[in-house]
Scaffold this motif. Structure first.
Motif, PDB file in Angstrom:
ATOM      1  N   LEU A  82      -8.665   2.574   4.051  1.00 20.51           N
ATOM      2  CA  LEU A  82      -8.961   2.180   5.441  1.00 20.51           C
ATOM      3  C   LEU A  82      -8.008   1.072   5.888  1.00 20.51           C
ATOM      4  CD1 LEU A  82     -12.847   1.877   5.884  1.00 20.51           C
ATOM      5  CD2 LEU A  82     -11.306   3.625   6.786  1.00 20.51           C
ATOM      6  N   PRO A  83      -7.408   1.189   7.065  1.00 25.19           N
ATOM      7  CA  PRO A  83      -6.462   0.159   7.496  1.00 25.19           C
ATOM      8  C   PRO A  83      -7.165  -1.077   8.042  1.00 25.19           C
ATOM      9  CG  PRO A  83      -6.556   1.941   9.098  1.00 25.19           C
ATOM     10  CD  PRO A  83      -7.534   2.294   8.021  1.00 25.19           C
ATOM     11  N   VAL A  84      -8.005  -1.711   7.196  1.00 28.03           N
ATOM     12  CA  VAL A  84      -8.653  -2.972   7.616  1.00 28.03           C
ATOM     13  C   VAL A  84      -8.187  -4.073   6.668  1.00 28.03           C
ATOM     14  CG1 VAL A  84     -10.767  -2.044   8.656  1.00 28.03           C
ATOM     15  CG2 VAL A  84     -10.686  -2.426   6.201  1.00 28.03           C
ATOM     16  N   GLY A  85      -8.234  -5.322   7.123  1.00 28.55           N
ATOM     17  CA  GLY A  85      -7.831  -6.456   6.289  1.00 28.55           C
ATOM     18  C   GLY A  85      -6.320  -6.579   6.271  1.00 28.55           C
ATOM     19  N   LYS A  86      -5.849  -7.662   5.629  1.00 29.06           N
ATOM     20  CA  LYS A  86      -4.397  -7.861   5.635  1.00 29.06           C
ATOM     21  C   LYS A  86      -3.732  -7.140   4.457  1.00 29.06           C
ATOM     22  CE  LYS A  86      -4.367 -12.255   3.186  1.00 29.06           C
ATOM     23  NZ  LYS A  86      -3.803 -13.568   3.087  1.00 29.06           N
ATOM     24  N   VAL A  87      -2.408  -7.101   4.487  1.00 37.43           N
ATOM     25  CA  VAL A  87      -1.651  -6.514   3.383  1.00 37.43           C
ATOM     26  C   VAL A  87      -0.841  -7.650   2.757  1.00 37.43           C
ATOM     27  CG1 VAL A  87       0.182  -4.880   2.785  1.00 37.43           C
ATOM     28  CG2 VAL A  87      -1.548  -4.245   4.485  1.00 37.43           C
ATOM     29  N   SER A  88      -0.975  -7.827   1.412  1.00 41.74           N
ATOM     30  CA  SER A  88      -0.266  -8.933   0.742  1.00 41.74           C
ATOM     31  C   SER A  88       0.795  -8.410  -0.197  1.00 41.74           C
ATOM     32  CB  SER A  88      -1.255  -9.738  -0.091  1.00 41.74           C
ATOM     33  OG  SER A  88      -1.825 -10.719   0.678  1.00 41.74           O
ATOM     34  N   GLU A  89       1.758  -9.288  -0.476  1.00 46.05           N
ATOM     35  CA  GLU A  89       2.802  -8.897  -1.441  1.00 46.05           C
ATOM     36  C   GLU A  89       2.471  -9.457  -2.810  1.00 46.05           C
ATOM     37  OE1 GLU A  89       6.538 -10.163   0.237  1.00 46.05           O
ATOM     38  OE2 GLU A  89       6.875  -8.126   0.971  1.00 46.05           O
ATOM     39  N   GLY A  90       2.747  -8.665  -3.846  1.00 43.75           N
ATOM     40  CA  GLY A  90       2.554  -9.133  -5.217  1.00 43.75           C
ATOM     41  C   GLY A  90       3.719 -10.024  -5.632  1.00 43.75           C
ATOM     42  N   LEU A  91       3.724 -10.452  -6.922  1.00 44.16           N
ATOM     43  CA  LEU A  91       4.828 -11.292  -7.405  1.00 44.16           C
ATOM     44  C   LEU A  91       6.110 -10.458  -7.471  1.00 44.16           C
ATOM     45  CD1 LEU A  91       3.165 -13.415 -10.246  1.00 44.16           C
ATOM     46  CD2 LEU A  91       3.245 -13.840  -7.796  1.00 44.16           C
ATOM     47  N   ILE A  92       7.252 -11.140  -7.581  1.00 44.20           N
ATOM     48  CA  ILE A  92       8.534 -10.430  -7.622  1.00 44.20           C
ATOM     49  C   ILE A  92       8.661  -9.663  -8.938  1.00 44.20           C
ATOM     50  CG2 ILE A  92      11.059 -10.713  -7.554  1.00 44.20           C
ATOM     51  CD1 ILE A  92      10.561 -13.248  -5.871  1.00 44.20           C
ATOM     52  N   LEU A  93       9.028  -8.381  -8.850  1.00 40.47           N
ATOM     53  CA  LEU A  93       9.161  -7.540 -10.049  1.00 40.47           C
ATOM     54  C   LEU A  93      10.559  -7.695 -10.657  1.00 40.47           C
ATOM     55  CD1 LEU A  93       7.442  -4.345  -8.625  1.00 40.47           C
ATOM     56  CD2 LEU A  93       6.466  -6.021 -10.198  1.00 40.47           C
ATOM     57  N   ARG A  94      10.758  -7.070 -11.834  1.00 40.64           N
ATOM     58  CA  ARG A  94      12.048  -7.216 -12.536  1.00 40.64           C
ATOM     59  C   ARG A  94      13.244  -6.709 -11.718  1.00 40.64           C
ATOM     60  NH1 ARG A  94      10.872  -4.455 -17.873  1.00 40.64           N
ATOM     61  NH2 ARG A  94       8.806  -4.326 -16.997  1.00 40.64           N
ATOM     62  N   ASP A  95      13.003  -5.701 -10.864  1.00 43.08           N
ATOM     63  CA  ASP A  95      14.131  -5.191 -10.062  1.00 43.08           C
ATOM     64  C   ASP A  95      14.290  -5.975  -8.761  1.00 43.08           C
ATOM     65  OD1 ASP A  95      11.948  -4.362  -8.634  1.00 43.08           O
ATOM     66  OD2 ASP A  95      12.646  -2.304  -8.337  1.00 43.08           O
ATOM     67  N   GLY A  96      13.536  -7.083  -8.617  1.00 42.59           N
ATOM     68  CA  GLY A  96      13.675  -7.943  -7.434  1.00 42.59           C
ATOM     69  C   GLY A  96      12.780  -7.539  -6.278  1.00 42.59           C
ATOM     70  N   SER A  97      12.080  -6.389  -6.405  1.00 43.29           N
ATOM     71  CA  SER A  97      11.240  -5.935  -5.290  1.00 43.29           C
ATOM     72  C   SER A  97       9.834  -6.548  -5.383  1.00 43.29           C
ATOM     73  CB  SER A  97      11.129  -4.413  -5.316  1.00 43.29           C
ATOM     74  OG  SER A  97      10.446  -4.024  -6.487  1.00 43.29           O
ATOM     75  N   ARG A  98       9.065  -6.413  -4.313  1.00 41.91           N
ATOM     76  CA  ARG A  98       7.659  -6.867  -4.303  1.00 41.91           C
ATOM     77  C   ARG A  98       6.805  -5.747  -3.739  1.00 41.91           C
ATOM     78  NH1 ARG A  98       7.511 -13.039  -2.101  1.00 41.91           N
ATOM     79  NH2 ARG A  98       5.477 -13.019  -3.053  1.00 41.91           N
ATOM     80  N   LEU A  99       5.701  -5.428  -4.440  1.00 32.77           N
ATOM     81  CA  LEU A  99       4.830  -4.345  -3.978  1.00 32.77           C
ATOM     82  C   LEU A  99       3.822  -4.884  -2.970  1.00 32.77           C
ATOM     83  CD1 LEU A  99       4.099  -2.611  -7.413  1.00 32.77           C
ATOM     84  CD2 LEU A  99       5.574  -1.749  -5.584  1.00 32.77           C
ATOM     85  N   LYS A 100       3.362  -4.004  -2.100  1.00 32.69           N
ATOM     86  CA  LYS A 100       2.367  -4.405  -1.095  1.00 32.69           C
ATOM     87  C   LYS A 100       0.979  -3.913  -1.520  1.00 32.69           C
ATOM     88  CE  LYS A 100       5.040  -4.813   3.147  1.00 32.69           C
ATOM     89  NZ  LYS A 100       6.353  -5.029   2.589  1.00 32.69           N
ATOM     90  N   TYR A 101      -0.034  -4.755  -1.286  1.00 35.71           N
ATOM     91  CA  TYR A 101      -1.412  -4.416  -1.682  1.00 35.71           C
ATOM     92  C   TYR A 101      -2.372  -4.663  -0.506  1.00 35.71           C
ATOM     93  CZ  TYR A 101       0.397  -4.923  -6.478  1.00 35.71           C
ATOM     94  OH  TYR A 101       1.123  -4.813  -7.640  1.00 35.71           O
ATOM     95  N   PRO A 102      -3.289  -3.717  -0.242  1.00 34.92           N
ATOM     96  CA  PRO A 102      -4.279  -3.981   0.818  1.00 34.92           C
ATOM     97  C   PRO A 102      -5.348  -4.959   0.311  1.00 34.92           C
ATOM     98  CG  PRO A 102      -4.708  -1.861  -0.213  1.00 34.92           C
ATOM     99  CD  PRO A 102      -3.468  -2.408  -0.868  1.00 34.92           C
ATOM    100  N   ILE A 103      -5.688  -5.943   1.134  1.00 40.85           N
ATOM    101  CA  ILE A 103      -6.733  -6.904   0.744  1.00 40.85           C
ATOM    102  C   ILE A 103      -7.995  -6.539   1.521  1.00 40.85           C
ATOM    103  CG2 ILE A 103      -7.290  -9.408   0.572  1.00 40.85           C
ATOM    104  CD1 ILE A 103      -4.814  -8.619  -1.083  1.00 40.85           C
TER     105      ILE A 103
END
Ligand SMILES: NC(=O)C1=CN([C@@H]2O[C@H](COP(=O)(O)OP(=O)(O)OC[C@H]3O[C@@H](n4cnc5c(N)ncnc54)[C@H](OP(=O)(O)O)[C@@H]3O)[C@@H](O)[C@H]2O)C=CC1
Ligand SMILES: CC(C)CCC[C@@H](C)[C@H]1CC=C2C3=C(CC[C@@]21C)[C@@]1(C)CC[C@H](O)C(C)(C)[C@@H]1CC3
Length: 421
Positions: A82-103
């Motif tokens: 469900l598109p409710v709540g904010k979306v946060s970024e996780g810690l920086i991964l080994r390839d330099g990217s950051r994943l997004k997580y629904p809160i």
């Protein structure tokens, strides 16, 4: 997609007794859950009685359980999406990217609470789930195995940088247990993050509510002990989902792969063993005196305060060390640029949050009285888990911070319990 089989260097360090230990745990953990649940509903409730009182084979399977577990997980997948709540970024991964997580886990808990209340008001016999506990657990074990097989298989099509540091030994059984891939996803749906906080954790408090309803059905009203266990554990789960973002920096999300250990832990161990106290009270009622009830409430309060305040202090410090609530605290520098707190909660012991968690664990068992060991299973298991977890964290911190970590350990000598451990 290209298989990573031949391109990833193998890790050599293992835990839990390596491949043999992992194989034993894969068999023993599900049997332990079924054993504890069977003992819990038996009249004697005696863990050490031999041979143990086990239900007949026919009681292990019920088609309704398959339907309920499928419906439960599907509902939580929908609530996650469900598109409710904010979306946060996780810690920086080994390839330099950051994943997004629904809160939006707290929303999922609220929707579940409304659904349970509606069911109760409409007279849906939720207490019947008490009789289905064993088939529900068997079905959840099946889901954990299927999910782990899927995760293990898919991990061979994952790029090397997306594998967990400790889950790539080359021993199939060990890697299946520990988990090869760090953040397995289907599109943007993060399987580890979803399982860690949703179906199992919310399932735990719903099962507690089922026990309470069963007690009302049997005895006309809920006991003080049952109410305390339900309220304490609901507070803990609500806290976890309210602070959902903080889980993104725990070692489970940042460091550990997603394999059988976490899949089983999240989907079976948490809901079916963490609810043992409430299940025990249905078959073994215990009357608390007002004084003991008050003492237990205070113990849970002290535990929760220690757990929440210490976790919040560290999270705030990591997010913004100049914030007014943490800038006065004494710290030591490390070579990584990050600083370590050596005063406040983190100057008291090295894991004040574990201490708070353990005090709460005790407060959840005491309402069941002291006549049986079974309700104390959680305290015993949790102590072992936290001591093991503390040792793992210590190793990781020593590797990260070197001499600064040693200086912190000299400054704050006790790990979890002041003057004892
Ligand atoms: N109920 C349950 O079944 C379980 C509950 N828990 C609970 O989950 C919570 C999270 O636990 P967990 O993920 O193990 O780890 P912690 O929240 O204790 O985090 C450990 C990390 O904190 C940072 N840190 C340690 N010391 C300091 C310091 N002095 N100053 C600043 N930062 C420091 C380090 O990371 P860095 O420096 O990289 O920031 C370290 O790796 C706990 O409250 C625990 O009780 C955990 C497992 C199971
Ligand atoms: C199967 C094994 C015997 C053990 C499996 C361990 C898991 C049950 C735990 C590992 C880390 C966990 C955390 C929580 C629940 C238990 C597991 C999954 C947690 C979600 C409980 C609520 C807390 O507030 C938290 C900080 C969010 C916890 C995170 C770690």
């Amino acid at each position: 997609m290209k298989s990573n089989k031949h391109t990833t260097p193998h890790t050599t360090e293992t835990e839990f007794g390596g491949a043999i230990g992992a194989a034993c745990l894969i068999v023993l953990l599900p049997l332990t859950v079924l054993f504890l649940m069977s003992v819990c509903v038996s009249e004697e409730g005696a863990v050490f009685r031999w041979p143990p009182t086990l239900p007949p084979h026919s009681d292990f399977y019920d088609p309704r359980a398959v339907f309920i577990i499928t419906g439960w997980i599907s509902t939580h997948i929908l609530l996650y999406l469900l598109p409710v709540g904010k979306v946060s970024e996780g810690l920086i991964l080994r390839d330099g990217s950051r994943l997004k997580y629904p809160i939006n886990g707290f929303h999922a808990l609220c929707v579940t609470a409304v659904l349970v209340c509606v069911c109760v008001c409409l007279g849906v016999p939720l207490a019947v789930l008490y009789e289905l506990m064993v088939p529900l657990a068997v079905c959840a074990v099946g889901v954990a195995f299927l999910l782990s097989l899927y995760l293990y298989t898919c991990s061979f099509w994952t790029p090397a940088h997306a594998l967990a540091p400790g889950g790539n030994t080359g021993h199939a059984v060990y890697d299946f247990f520990i988990g090869r891939e760090l953040n397995p996803r289907i599109g943007s749906f993060d399987l580890k993050y979803f399982c860690e906080l949703r179906p199992g954790l919310i399932g735990w408090v719903v099962l507690n509510a089922v026990m309470l309803l069963k007690e009302v059905e049997l005895r006309g009203s809920p006991s003080v002990s049952m109410l305390l266990v339900n309220v304490f554990q609901l507070l803990y789960v609500t806290d976890a989902l309210w602070n959902e973002e903080a889980v993104l920096s725990t070692m489970d999300i940042v460091h550990d792969g997603f394999g059988f250990m976490l899949a089983f832990g999240d989907l079976v161990w948490v809901p079916f063993t963490y609810s043992l106290q409430a299940a025990f009270l249905v078959s073994h009622p215990h009357q608390l005196t007002p004084f003991s009830a008050l003492a237990i409430i205070m113990l849970n309060g002290i535990g929760y305060y220690t757990f929440r305040k210490s976790n919040s202090q560290k999270n705030q410090f990591r997010r913004d060390p100049t914030h007014s609530s943490v800038r006065h605290l004494e710290t030591i520098p490390t070579a990584t640029g990050k600083r370590l707190l050596v005063s406040g909660w983190w100057g008291f012991v090295r894991h004040p949050n574990y201490l708070g968690d353990l005090l709460m664990a005790l407060a959840w068992s005491l309402p069941c009285g002291i006549s049986h060991i079974l309700p104390y299973f959680y305290v015993l298991y949790f102590s072992v888990l936290l001591v093991h977890r503390e040792a793992r964290d210590e190793r990781q911190c020593r590797a990260k911070y070197g001499a600064s970590w040693d200086a912190y350990c000299r400054r704050v000598p006790y790990r979890i319990i002041p003057y004892i451990y």
